[in-house]
Design an enzyme around this catalytic site. Structure first.
Site, PDB file in Angstrom:
ATOM      1  CG  HIS A  37      -6.807   2.282   8.752  1.00  0.00           C
ATOM      2  ND1 HIS A  37      -6.241   3.475   8.329  1.00  0.00           N
ATOM      3  CD2 HIS A  37      -7.013   1.561   7.618  1.00  0.00           C
ATOM      4  CE1 HIS A  37      -6.113   3.463   7.017  1.00  0.00           C
ATOM      5  NE2 HIS A  37      -6.587   2.307   6.563  1.00  0.00           N
ATOM      6  CD  GLU A  97      -2.808   3.167   7.928  1.00  0.00           C
ATOM      7  OE1 GLU A  97      -2.667   3.465   9.142  1.00  0.00           O
ATOM      8  OE2 GLU A  97      -2.831   4.001   7.018  1.00  0.00           O
ATOM      9  CD1 TRP A 135       2.343   2.890  10.390  1.00  0.00           C
ATOM     10  CD2 TRP A 135       1.295   3.196   8.434  1.00  0.00           C
ATOM     11  NE1 TRP A 135       2.701   4.109   9.927  1.00  0.00           N
ATOM     12  CE2 TRP A 135       2.075   4.335   8.725  1.00  0.00           C
ATOM     13  CE3 TRP A 135       0.558   3.160   7.249  1.00  0.00           C
ATOM     14  CZ2 TRP A 135       2.137   5.437   7.876  1.00  0.00           C
ATOM     15  CZ3 TRP A 135       0.613   4.258   6.415  1.00  0.00           C
ATOM     16  CH2 TRP A 135       1.391   5.381   6.726  1.00  0.00           C
ATOM     17  CG  ASN A 158      -4.755   7.211   5.295  1.00  0.00           C
ATOM     18  OD1 ASN A 158      -4.714   5.988   5.432  1.00  0.00           O
ATOM     19  ND2 ASN A 158      -4.420   8.057   6.259  1.00  0.00           N
ATOM     20  CD  GLU A 159      -5.941   6.681   9.425  1.00  0.00           C
ATOM     21  OE1 GLU A 159      -5.733   7.768  10.006  1.00  0.00           O
ATOM     22  OE2 GLU A 159      -5.303   5.647   9.691  1.00  0.00           O
ATOM     23  NE  ARG A 193      -3.918   2.011   2.517  1.00  0.00           N
ATOM     24  CZ  ARG A 193      -3.882   2.948   3.464  1.00  0.00           C
ATOM     25  NH1 ARG A 193      -2.890   2.967   4.363  1.00  0.00           N
ATOM     26  NH2 ARG A 193      -4.815   3.874   3.532  1.00  0.00           N
ATOM     27  CE1 TYR A 195      -1.647   1.675  13.506  1.00  0.00           C
ATOM     28  CE2 TYR A 195      -3.575   2.610  12.418  1.00  0.00           C
ATOM     29  CZ  TYR A 195      -2.263   2.162  12.372  1.00  0.00           C
ATOM     30  OH  TYR A 195      -1.561   2.193  11.176  1.00  0.00           O
TER      31      TYR A 195
END
Length: 454
Positions: free
Chosen positions: A220, A249, A278, A153-154, A78, A222
């Protein structure tokens, strides 16, 4: 249920006939596309992304990274691009695609300028991201077998995350009306983590907006996903509804309140979901770097886990058939991959013993008040070994709270680490690393570990 167009009268028949002339049959898909919940190639072969993120727009000279990422076992990369609102603009899209193809990886291209829109004042809108893709259309058309377009992205922060649905629907429709046939990827709001469940609640609306039925959703993961239950619950909802999803991610549990990467990897493998870790290198906080300073010879604990660990790249990635066939990337059991030399902060490895046996070196690769990240490198001697045990004694009251790539136990100040199933067998001169989190107060001296082979 998909939208239906209701048309009345004789004129409707003429319109309907003309529409039918332009609708692409499901069996005539262009390039990578969605089939059910799966990403498949044009020939119908399922393709599961196994790869990493590469921050190309900030380090455009690090083009050797494409070959390095492939050598680490990835089948997908990516690539971070800029639209010019905050970074870039990236005008080397054709070259990026060429580097992906040369290294036999599927290329996911993303505009990073949209990150946190609505909360980050400098962020670009999704509509501006689509304008960037239109400006790069000449480099993209004809690459549908090799390229996935991750629109932005995001794209929405935590302020008014509900705007994500309309903005994403409009972006998808604008991409299609401008002739893009590629598989599209759309990131969740809340800085990609969807903790308010806006994407989860509106996934079908967004998928229905694509006239090509060729969009995959991306989450994503986290710190919002720091428990197995939170990860499984989120993934279960998408699976139950038949919505295509990738983990675009994710990071790792370098502290106890961070993402449960072990569950992500295991669940992705069990469910056939793509994942993209990531990131390769270049983070201002190098805790999330897989290699240090873009040097593939400096694989970090995180990099070691993704590259060589259970459910990692080497164990699970399969090359796209567009490059000549599905090629297993898992090394033969008798020849495990040699891990890379330790970071610059690690003391030089001692000379391996002349005969059998092993040596171990200990390094502190990150430290903060009250806590630290350690790494131990085990190197076989001049003969192959089938297993190893490393022991050391802390002199300053340190303790180990969590470990990766080894089974670690402690008794008072004494620590014992044994290999796990996939990294005990080492060829002569080969090495493996394991990492751990620990606590310290006052002094964090380095012990001198000993290694015993079996």
């Amino acid at each position: 249920m998909r939208r239906r167009l209701t048309i009345f009268g004789a004129a409707a028949l003429a319109v309907a006939a003309s529409v039918l002339m332009f609708v692409r049959p499901a069996d005539a898909a262009v390039g990578l596309h969605i089939s059910g919940t799966d990403i498949v190639e044009a020939n119908g072969q399922p393709f599961i992304m196994r790869g990493v993120n590469h921050p190309h727009v900030w380090y455009p000279g690090e083009t050797d990274s494409f070959a390095d990422i492939k050598a680490a076992g990835a089948n997908t990369v990516r690539v971070v691009l800029g639209s010019g609102q905050r970074w870039g603009p990236s005008t080397d899209v054709a070259n990026v695609i060429s580097l992906c193809k040369q290294n036999r990886m599927i290329c996911v291209l993303e505009v990073h300028d949209t990150t946190g829109y609505g909360e980050e004042g400098a962020a670009a809108s999704l509509d501006q991201a689509v304008d960037y893709w239109i400006s790069q259309k000449a480099a993209l058309v004809g690459q549908e077998n090799y390229v996935v377009i991750n629109i932005g992205n995001e794209p929405i922060g935590n302020i008014d995350a509900a705007q994500w649905t309309a903005a994403t629907v409009a972006a998808i429709r604008k991409m299609r009306s401008n002739g893009f046939e590629h598989l599209l990827m759309v990131d969740a709001p809340n800085w990609g983590q969807d903790w308010q469940n806006v994407m989860r609640a509106n996934a079908q609306t967004v998928l229905d907006a694509d006239s090509n039925d060729n969009t995959v959703l991306s989450i994503h993961m986290y710190a919002v996903y720091n428990t197995a239950a939170s990860i499984v619950s989120y993934l279960d909802h998408f699976e139950a509804n038949g919505w295509p999803l990738v983990i675009g991610e994710f990071g790792w549990r370098f502290t106890s309140n961070e993402v449960d990467h072990e569950t992500i990897l295991a669940e992705a493998q069990a469910r056939g979901l793509g994942y993209l870790a990531w990131s390769w290198s270049g983070n201002t906080d190098p805790i999330l770097d897989m290699v240090l300073s873009f040097d593939p010879e400096q694989l970090t604990t995180w990099g070691e886990r993704i590259v060589n660990g259970a459910n990692g790249l080497r164990a699970t990635a399969r090359e796209a058939t567009i490059f000549g066939g599905t090629v297993p990337t898992t090394p033969p059991a008798t020849t495990p991959p040699a891990t890379t030399p330790p970071p610059a902060t690690t003391p030089p490895a001692t000379t391996p013993p002349a005969g059998g046996g092993c040596t171990a070196t200990y390094a502190i690769v990150g430290q903060w008040p009250g806590g630290f990240q350690g790494e131990v490198r085990v190197t076989a001697g001049s003969s192959a070994i089938s297993g190893w045990t490393v022991t050391w004694t802390f002199a300053n009251g340190q303790t180990v709270s969590q470990a990766w790539n080894a089974s670690v136990t402690g008794s008072g100040s004494s620590v014992t680490a044994r290999n796990v199933g996939y990294n005990g067998r080492l060829a002569a001169g080969a090495a493996a690393t394991f990492g751990f989190l620990g606590s310290w107060q006052g002094t964090n001296g380095r012990p001198s570990p000993t290694c015993a082979a079996s």
